[in-house]
Design an enzyme around this catalytic site. Structure first.
Site, PDB file in Angstrom:
ATOM      1  N   TYR A   1       0.829  -1.205   0.000  1.00 17.30           N
ATOM      2  CA  TYR A   1       0.000   0.000   0.000  1.00 17.30           C
ATOM      3  C   TYR A   1       0.864   1.255   0.000  1.00 17.30           C
ATOM      4  O   TYR A   1       2.075   1.203   0.198  1.00 17.30           O
ATOM      5  CB  TYR A   1      -0.907   0.006   1.229  1.00 17.30           C
TER       6      TYR A   1
ATOM      7  N   LEU B   1      11.728   1.171   6.368  1.00 13.02           N
ATOM      8  CA  LEU B   1      11.039   1.615   5.171  1.00 13.02           C
ATOM      9  C   LEU B   1      11.757   2.833   4.583  1.00 13.02           C
ATOM     10  O   LEU B   1      12.123   3.748   5.329  1.00 13.02           O
ATOM     11  CB  LEU B   1       9.595   1.991   5.510  1.00 13.02           C
TER      12      LEU B   1
ATOM     13  N   LYS C   1       6.510  -1.976   1.742  1.00 16.49           N
ATOM     14  CA  LYS C   1       5.376  -1.362   2.430  1.00 16.49           C
ATOM     15  C   LYS C   1       4.187  -2.315   2.382  1.00 16.49           C
ATOM     16  O   LYS C   1       3.206  -2.121   1.654  1.00 16.49           O
ATOM     17  CB  LYS C   1       5.038  -0.007   1.816  1.00 16.49           C
TER      18      LYS C   1
ATOM     19  N   GLU D   1      13.561   2.533  13.234  1.00 16.56           N
ATOM     20  CA  GLU D   1      12.578   3.527  12.807  1.00 16.56           C
ATOM     21  C   GLU D   1      11.408   3.473  13.783  1.00 16.56           C
ATOM     22  O   GLU D   1      11.376   2.648  14.696  1.00 16.56           O
ATOM     23  CB  GLU D   1      12.094   3.223  11.394  1.00 16.56           C
TER      24      GLU D   1
END
Length: 276
Positions: A32, A201, A145, A177
Site C-alpha cells: 500500500y 522503510l 510497504k 525507525e
C-alpha cells in the site's frame, strides 16, 4: 466527501465490496501507499508511486495499472472528493481466490480511498512528542510497504496506552525507525538518520528531508546510531507523510536536548512545508 475506488470503479466508500476470499483480507497479501494532498495537490506523488511499484515487485504482484493510469485514478479521486487537504490511501493485493497459500492465477485487486487528512495537534509541533523504545520484532523485509502491520499496530498501541505518541524500534542495539515514521537525530549541527536497509522503510518524507538538508548545506549522515546516541541528541524528530516533521520531546521519559523543538527541526519543517 470521502471517495472509494475498487477494481476499476469509483464507489460509495460505505459500500461493501471486499469478498471473503480477498487475499489482502485473509493473508495481508499486498502492499500500500498513503499520499497527502495540500490544496488538492498530491505531494511527492511520483516518489510514492515508484515505491508502490517496487513494493509490489518485491512480493511478485504485477500492478493492474500503469503509472500514468494510477496517477489519473488518484487525481480523479481527489477531484471527486473535493477535499483540499486529504489522505489518499491505495493498495494492491494478489486478488480474489479460494484460500490457499500458493499464488493463485487471478488478476490483482486495486483499492483506493480519499479521506480528510488526519490532523496532528499543533501542540505536538510546539512542544514535541513523547516516545518509547521497543524491541523490533517485525519480519526481515521492512523495506516493503506491506499490509502486514500487526507488530506495528501492537507497538503503537502500547505507546499510546502509556501516554506516548510513537514507539521507536531498536534492533541489534541500533535504532531502526518508528512504527509509522523514520527517526532523525541532530548532534553538533549534523543531521543523522538510519541508513536504508531491509530493516526500515525508505520513507518518502525522509528522502525529501535529506534532499532539503543537502540543498541548505546542512551536513547529514546516514549511519547507524544507538539508543544512547538518541537520548543524548541536541534535537530529534520523526518524519512521515502524515506528521511531516514532528519534534521528539522525550524518549523513555528522558528529555531530549532542551526539551523544546530545536532550531534545525523547525527549519527543516518549514522548508518541507514549502514543498506543499
Amino acid at each position: 466527501m470521502n471517495i472509494g475506488f475498487f477494481n476499476g470503479e469509483f464507489i460509495d466508500i460505505n459500500k461493501a465490496v471486499i469478498p471473503i476470499d480477498e487475499r489482502g483480507h485473509q493473508f495481508g497479501d499486498g502492499v500500500y501507499e498513503v499520499v497527502k494532498t495540500y490544496h488538492s495537490v498530491p505531494l511527492l506523488l511520483d516518489e510514492h508511486l515508484e515505491r508502490f511499484e517496487k513494493s509490489a515487485t518485491a512480493i511478485h504482484i504485477r500492478l493492474p495499472y500503469k503509472k500514468a493510469e494510477l496517477k489519473s485514478i488518484i487525481v480523479e479521486g481527489i477531484e471527486r472528493a473535493g477535499l483540499e487537504n486529504a489522505e489518499v490511501y491505495f493498495q494492491v493485493t494478489r486478488g480474489i481466490a479460494p484460500r490457499n497459500h500458493l499464488f493463485p492465477d487471478v488478476p490483482p485487486s486495486f483499492t483506493l480511498t480519499v479521506k480528510p487528512a488526519r490532523k496532528i495537534a499543533e501542540r505536538n509541533y510546539e512542544s514535541g512528542v513523547q516516545t518509547i523504545i521497543v524491541e523490533d520484532d517485525r519480519w526481515a523485509k521492512c523495506h516493503i510497504k506491506s499490509l502486514n502491520l500487526l507488530p506495528n499496530i501492537l507497538a503503537k498501541q502500547n505507546a499510546v496506552n502509556s501516554g506516548n505518541f510513537e514507539a521507536i524500534y531498536e534492533k541489534d542495539g541500533f535504532i531502526a525507525e518508528g512504527t509509522s515514521s523514520n527517526v532523525f537525530v541532530v548532534k553538533n549541527a549534523v543531521l543523522y538518520t538510519t541508513p536504508l536497509t531491509s530493516n526500515i522503510l525508505p520513507g518518502i518524507t525522509r528522502e525529501a528531508i535529506l534532499q532539503i538538508a543537502k540543498e541548505e548545506g546542512i551536513e547529514s549522515k546516514e549511519e547507524r546510531f544507538t539508543k544512547d546516541f538518541l537520548m543524548n541528541a541536541d534535537e530529534a524528530f520523526i518524519s512521515s507523510t502524515s506528521v511531516e516533521v514532528l519534534p521528539i520531546r522525550t524518549v523513555d521519559g528522558q528529555i531530549i536536548g532542551s526539551g523544546n523543538p530545536g532550531e534545525m527541526t523547525k527549519k527543516l519543517h518549514q522548508l518541507f512545508k514549502g514543498l506543499c
